[in-house]
Design an enzyme around this catalytic site. Sequence first.
Site, PDB file in Angstrom:
ATOM      1  N   GLU A 143       0.831  -1.194   0.000  1.00  0.00           N
ATOM      2  CA  GLU A 143       0.000   0.000   0.000  1.00  0.00           C
ATOM      3  C   GLU A 143       0.874   1.254   0.000  1.00  0.00           C
ATOM      4  O   GLU A 143       1.940   1.294   0.629  1.00  0.00           O
ATOM      5  CB  GLU A 143      -0.933   0.003   1.215  1.00  0.00           C
ATOM      6  N   CYS A 156       3.547   8.670   0.995  1.00  0.00           N
ATOM      7  CA  CYS A 156       4.071   7.716   1.974  1.00  0.00           C
ATOM      8  C   CYS A 156       4.363   6.410   1.245  1.00  0.00           C
ATOM      9  O   CYS A 156       3.450   5.740   0.756  1.00  0.00           O
ATOM     10  CB  CYS A 156       3.048   7.518   3.090  1.00  0.00           C
ATOM     11  N   CYS A 163       6.499  -6.919   7.272  1.00  0.00           N
ATOM     12  CA  CYS A 163       7.479  -6.316   8.186  1.00  0.00           C
ATOM     13  C   CYS A 163       7.901  -7.351   9.218  1.00  0.00           C
ATOM     14  O   CYS A 163       7.111  -8.222   9.603  1.00  0.00           O
ATOM     15  CB  CYS A 163       6.860  -5.103   8.893  1.00  0.00           C
ATOM     16  N   CYS A 167       5.858  -4.227  15.773  1.00  0.00           N
ATOM     17  CA  CYS A 167       5.491  -3.170  16.712  1.00  0.00           C
ATOM     18  C   CYS A 167       4.016  -3.354  17.065  1.00  0.00           C
ATOM     19  O   CYS A 167       3.166  -3.492  16.172  1.00  0.00           O
ATOM     20  CB  CYS A 167       5.730  -1.791  16.094  1.00  0.00           C
ATOM     21  N   CYS A 170       1.082  -1.216  15.539  1.00  0.00           N
ATOM     22  CA  CYS A 170       1.118  -1.016  14.085  1.00  0.00           C
ATOM     23  C   CYS A 170       0.469  -2.188  13.361  1.00  0.00           C
ATOM     24  O   CYS A 170       0.827  -3.354  13.593  1.00  0.00           O
ATOM     25  CB  CYS A 170       2.571  -0.860  13.632  1.00  0.00           C
ATOM     26  N   GLY A 227       6.998  -1.760   6.133  1.00  0.00           N
ATOM     27  CA  GLY A 227       8.368  -2.236   6.223  1.00  0.00           C
ATOM     28  C   GLY A 227       9.305  -1.281   6.952  1.00  0.00           C
ATOM     29  O   GLY A 227       8.972  -0.140   7.231  1.00  0.00           O
ATOM     30  N   GLU A 228      10.487  -1.780   7.247  1.00  0.00           N
ATOM     31  CA  GLU A 228      11.567  -1.014   7.874  1.00  0.00           C
ATOM     32  C   GLU A 228      12.587  -0.672   6.793  1.00  0.00           C
ATOM     33  O   GLU A 228      13.308  -1.546   6.299  1.00  0.00           O
ATOM     34  CB  GLU A 228      12.207  -1.836   9.001  1.00  0.00           C
ATOM     35  N   SER A 281      10.974   6.434  14.952  1.00  0.00           N
ATOM     36  CA  SER A 281       9.750   5.957  15.607  1.00  0.00           C
ATOM     37  C   SER A 281      10.099   5.624  17.051  1.00  0.00           C
ATOM     38  O   SER A 281      10.520   4.507  17.359  1.00  0.00           O
ATOM     39  CB  SER A 281       9.199   4.723  14.887  1.00  0.00           C
ATOM     40  N   HIS A 283       8.191   6.556  20.449  1.00  0.00           N
ATOM     41  CA  HIS A 283       6.945   6.060  21.052  1.00  0.00           C
ATOM     42  C   HIS A 283       7.015   5.697  22.524  1.00  0.00           C
ATOM     43  O   HIS A 283       5.973   5.411  23.134  1.00  0.00           O
ATOM     44  CB  HIS A 283       6.394   4.869  20.275  1.00  0.00           C
ATOM     45  N   ASN A 358      -4.156   5.545  15.659  1.00  0.00           N
ATOM     46  CA  ASN A 358      -5.174   5.242  14.659  1.00  0.00           C
ATOM     47  C   ASN A 358      -5.583   3.785  14.808  1.00  0.00           C
ATOM     48  O   ASN A 358      -4.777   2.885  14.542  1.00  0.00           O
ATOM     49  CB  ASN A 358      -4.625   5.505  13.252  1.00  0.00           C
ATOM     50  N   CYS A 401      -1.309   6.704   9.842  1.00  0.00           N
ATOM     51  CA  CYS A 401      -0.095   6.127  10.408  1.00  0.00           C
ATOM     52  C   CYS A 401      -0.407   4.852  11.185  1.00  0.00           C
ATOM     53  O   CYS A 401      -1.301   4.829  12.031  1.00  0.00           O
ATOM     54  CB  CYS A 401       0.566   7.134  11.354  1.00  0.00           C
TER      55      CYS A 401
END
Length: 422
Positions: A143, A156, A163, A167, A170, A227-228, A281, A283, A358, A401
């Site tokens: 996406e 984005c 991934c 996390c 996510c 992904g990272e 990131s 958090h 989100n 996000c």
Amino acid sequence: MAMTLDIARDNPNAPSVTASRPDAAQPANDQAPAAVIAPVMSEDKPPLIGLSREELADAMASIGIPEKQRRMRASQLWHWLYVRGVSDFSLMTNIAKDLRTKLAEAFSIARPEIVSELISVDGTRKWLFRFPARGAGRPVEVETVYIPEEGRGTLCVSSQVGCTLTCTFCHTGTQRMVRNLTSEEILAQVLMARDRLGDFPDTNTPQGAIVPSEGRMVTNIVMMGMGEPLYNFENVKKALLIASDGDGLSLSKRRITLSTSGVVPEIARTGDEIGCMLAISLHAVRDDLRDVLVPINKKWAIKELLDACRAYPGLSNAKRITFEYVMLKGVNDSNQDALDLVRLLKGIPAKINLIPFNPWPGSEYECSDWDRIEEFADIVNRAGYASPIRTPRGRDIFAACGQLKSASERMRKKDRDAGTAA
């Protein structure tokens, strides 16, 4: 309610576009510019997109182009691919017809298949792109999200299919890792977005689309999709250097931001070899909590991560690191967390993006109350950090996000869950 554009292809060279609009408030005519009608990527021929100039010259050598002509031909191709945005060799009008035929027989400049396009009520667009299997066993999907704002349009971009980082806040982290995207596939997301938005010469912006009022439609790239990026360093580097090349897509490196969850050994290389803006990131302000929210912290803890940030090449007040901080109710949103965040970032030219959580199906977290987010923001702002609260965009189409996950993977999980229940 979001609008859906379903892209149906009877054959790779003759796609048809149909639109259904459940929301009457959406613009009435949102047809794609003609450039989107293009051959679809396959594994039949090697791609030219994603190659450096030197590699393009080598590709010319492989089809018998004389040595004296190779650099010139590579420059011509570069212009057509990245300035004009063509995806069909027949459109390269300053190249002889017999050479165009030879190029078409040997190489591909095709686009990925668009599986779906969703348009949010706020103008955010999300595409599901399908790429060839390339060792994955079957075609893969990612996406990509376009976020229009006043004076800018941010794309984005994804770097991996799935991934490995898991996390816990996510959605992408719930999708298994399939493979890295190639430099071609990373760049293809940018090219497709510009196709769909009419952002190349001789193409038109869809009627009624929400885009910047003047200038380019895609002004910024953020490597914040699936992904990272730093676990796919070489392909990401190659794609971003092409995206920032002044004779091609020509995006300023200050308008390209790479977000990492904390792959510490690659952070210095990002500054030295790519030179883009960096986002972290973060958090959490404690290792025990970050171990849960961002499990890569067990490998590289907060101190190691912040030491790498302090040493980031080119870091200055004019080139600050962005620290992303998702606001999770009762988890990381106390006043003490805000004070500890300020303490941790002391001495680092930085800004903090506060991201209201989100939600996505199955998530165990809730978004912090708005009053709590504002009080948290007041504390970090008083400490001298620019701390905008990132207003959620595209939530209604799961484009915000932490919400990205390929639609086919969602369907496969739904089928698996249904089978388990039965």
